[in-house]
Design an enzyme around this catalytic site. Structure first.
Site, PDB file in Angstrom:
ATOM      1  CG  HIS A   1       0.634  -7.183  -0.136  1.00 14.48           C
ATOM      2  ND1 HIS A   1       0.886  -8.400   0.054  1.00 14.48           N
ATOM      3  CD2 HIS A   1       2.193  -7.335   0.483  1.00 14.48           C
ATOM      4  CE1 HIS A   1       1.576  -9.375   0.124  1.00 14.48           C
ATOM      5  NE2 HIS A   1       2.685  -8.759   0.382  1.00 14.48           N
ATOM      6  CB  THR A   2      -0.449  -1.662  -3.975  1.00 12.65           C
ATOM      7  OG1 THR A   2       0.017  -1.869  -3.664  1.00 12.65           O
ATOM      8  CG2 THR A   2      -1.652  -0.930  -5.086  1.00 12.65           C
ATOM      9  CD  GLN A   3      -5.063  -3.943   1.747  1.00  9.10           C
ATOM     10  OE1 GLN A   3      -6.206  -3.930   1.637  1.00  9.10           O
ATOM     11  NE2 GLN A   3      -3.982  -4.720   2.174  1.00  9.10           N
TER      12      GLN A   3
ATOM     13  CG  ASN B   1       2.220  -6.313  -2.824  1.00 10.09           C
ATOM     14  OD1 ASN B   1       1.305  -5.377  -2.813  1.00 10.09           O
ATOM     15  ND2 ASN B   1       3.848  -5.827  -2.911  1.00 10.09           N
TER      16      ASN B   1
END
Lengths: 316, 264
Positions: free
Chosen positions: B39-41, B144
């Site tokens: 997922h986008t961090q 996310n």
């Protein structure tokens, strides 16, 4: 609920009864199995009136889908509903049936959202399924766009659902027709939905039992509807609805429902500023019934319906 | 015996389809991310502040043309303002890849909601804003997020609309809005210049206010650039300017001592 199951049984009876005379006189190039031409009691499969009505996805040689037409018959067995529209209002009027003196009257109108309501004719159980779907669509629109769902899209969506049932194997068409009234930023609207998967917009329309009589009245008067006020619109609707009654019956506060969209009328007490959909039943509709004018002398009987083609004869 | 040749040599789905009765097209495909899902961090290629204000005729938005890769000024010709339908303009800061995905979603939304039905029911700014807020909130709830702060400006039926939505699904409305570093540097300037004058500010005055704020941001924000675009949305419709150059003066820097390359 009871009157519908009764309707369907009665319908089946008509189908069977009308079978024999027609088959005996059938002419054409199709080869009849010899067993059918004997005068002995019909074999089981001939309980079906013809070869092309047991599966709704199969066309008859005349290019018709008989199951779809039977579904339209189911709508005609339901009690009548009438809809009219002016520049400011749209109204629904419906005749409620009861199964007897001790029974309550059947619900004929359903609120979908603040800005949409329907009147039904046909199988109430199918109407519950479809109206529940319409409510979900309306809520979904409010959730994702914060917008009341446009009425034409709501009607198109259920028409699309009904169409699938006329094309896919193993399904049956819905046995119910709707009149849908609603308003959006383009004003009030009136639509008819039918189980054949069509939807049309109307100035005025009726569905259900003996609705042709109401239609005749509406066709005679519809040009005045656009500029009518709410009271006149309802009065016209009641006059049209009255045409669908049997000889000895009349409209009462018990057997009539009125659905309204548009600004508050002088006889109404509490209506939201937007003119949300409301259903009037019982005592509040008395004032409208009292505005009705006595019925004119009965007109000449309607012409007999057009003769169908050879492979099916619809019950009247 | 598996009668579907295309299943041979592939993992089977006994728990899902014990008797292989499902048609092929509903068989779950092996995940391409068998080692886990990422997922986008954090945002990677980022745009900085977007500014917006209400003026007499409608809404004005402004954003510069830079997409940074960390502190590197990586892409210097990026448009961060986008028209959505006939009545709305959005401006995005944050991850530019996610913004491009948002544009893709919104383009398809307009196709399915306006172009296909052709029934005259168009999406206005409040509908677009509600849709975006639901989308962004749904993504953050799946852990996310789409890593953006978005300003939605619009004009429809004589009404101005200006609202904010971000990667958490947070929304608010005001007569001036700014995202990112601009929320600290430009928002006080915008409030001072605009609040109480929303119905009298002309387009030229509004444009001057925007340019002044962008200039201050260019001086103070190390992720900004001196090329920008200004968009207006009013009764006349949506319009987005071409890329404009900020007029700046650096004369004051001559007198600054204490850091940099000076020798004394």
């Amino acid at each position: 609920m009871r009157y519908q199951s009764h309707d369907v049984d009665e319908f089946a009876h008509v189908r069977i009864a009308s079978y024999w005379p027609r088959r005996v006189s059938a002419v054409g190039t199709r080869v009849q199995p010899s067993v059918l031409s004997t005068p002995s009691p019909p074999p089981l499969f001939s309980m079906f009136r013809n070869t092309y009505d047991s599966d709704n996805t199969v066309f008859s040689p005349q290019g018709r889908l008989h199951q779809v037409e039977y579904a339209l018959e189911a709508v005609k067995q339901g009690s009548a509903a009438v809809g009219l529209r002016s520049k400011t209002h749209a109204v629904l009027l419906a005749l409620k049936r009861s199964t007897g003196e001790l029974a309550s009257y059947q619900q004929k109108m359903i609120r979908i959202d603040d800005h949409v309501g329907i009147a039904i004719a046909g199988l109430t159980s199918d109407a519950r399924v479809l109206s529940n779907f319409m409510r979900q669509q309306a809520m979904s629109s409010r959730m994702t766009f914060n917008r009341p769902v446009p009425v034409n899209r709501l009607v198109s969506t259920i028409a699309d659902k009904a169409q699938v049932n006329t094309q896919e194997y193993g399904r049956r068409p819905y046995g119910v027709g709707f009149l849908v009234i609603g308003q959006d930023h383009t004003g009030p609207h009136l639509y008819e939905f039918s189980p054949s998967g069509t939807s049309f917009e109307y100035y005025a329309i009726s569905i259900g039992a003996r609705s042709q009589s109401a239609k005749t009245y509406l066709e005679k008067h519809y040009e005045s509807f656009a500029d009518s006020n709410l009271e006149d619109l309802i009065r016209h609707g009641l006059h049209a609805l009255r045409e669908t009654l049997q000889q000895d019956k009349e409209l009462t506060i018990n057997n009539t429902s009125i659905g309204i969209i548009g600004p508050k009328g002088p006889h109404e007490k509490v209506v939201s500023e937007e003119g949300s959909f409301r259903i009037l039943e019982g005592e509040p509709i008395d004032v409208y019934l009292k505005t009705m004018e006595a019925k004119a002398a009965p007109e000449a009987a309607a012409p007999p319906p057009a003769v169908g083609d050879e492979d099916v004869q619809m019950a009247e | 015996m598996d009668h579907f040749p295309t299943n041979w040599g592939r993992p089977n789905y006994n728990t899902f389809d014990a008797h292989a009765t499902y048609p092929l097209h509903v068989h779950p495909q092996p995940s391409s991310s068998a080692d886990g899902v990422q997922h986008t961090q954090q945002p990677i290629v980022t745009g900085t502040s977007v500014l917006a204000l209400k003026y007499k005729d409608g809404i004005m938005l402004a954003a510069d043309n830079l997409a940074s890769y960390g502190s590197l000024a990586r892409f210097k010709g990026v448009q961060r303002l986008q028209a959505v339908g006939d009545y709305t303009i959005i401006g995005a800061s944050g991850d530019m890849a996610d913004f491009q995905y948002l544009q893709y979603i919104l383009d398809n939304l307009i196709i399915s909601e306006e172009i296909n039905p052709q029934d005259g029911h168009k999406l206005g700014p409040s509908e677009v804003h509600e849709y975006l807020s639901q989308l962004l909130y749904a993504r953050r709830s799946r852990m996310n997020p789409l890593w953006n702060s978005v300003l939605v400006g619009g004009f429809r039926d004589g009404q101005r609309f200006l609202a904010y939505v971000d990667l958490l699904g947070t929304t608010y409305k005001a007569s001036t809005l700014a995202t990112g570093y601009g929320a600290y540097i430009a928002q006080p300037l915008l409030r001072k210049a605009v609040e109480g004058k929303e119905d009298t500010l002309t387009e030229d005055e509004a444009r001057k206010i925007m340019e002044d704020c962008l200039r201050v941001l260019f001086y103070r924000d190390a992720r900004s650039i001196n090329q920008y675009q200004i968009a207006t949305i009013s009764a006349a419709g949506a319009s987005i300017s071409g890329s404009l150059k900020l007029e700046t003066s650096w004369g004051f820097a001559e007198g600054i001592r204490g850091y940099g390359g000076q020798t004394q």
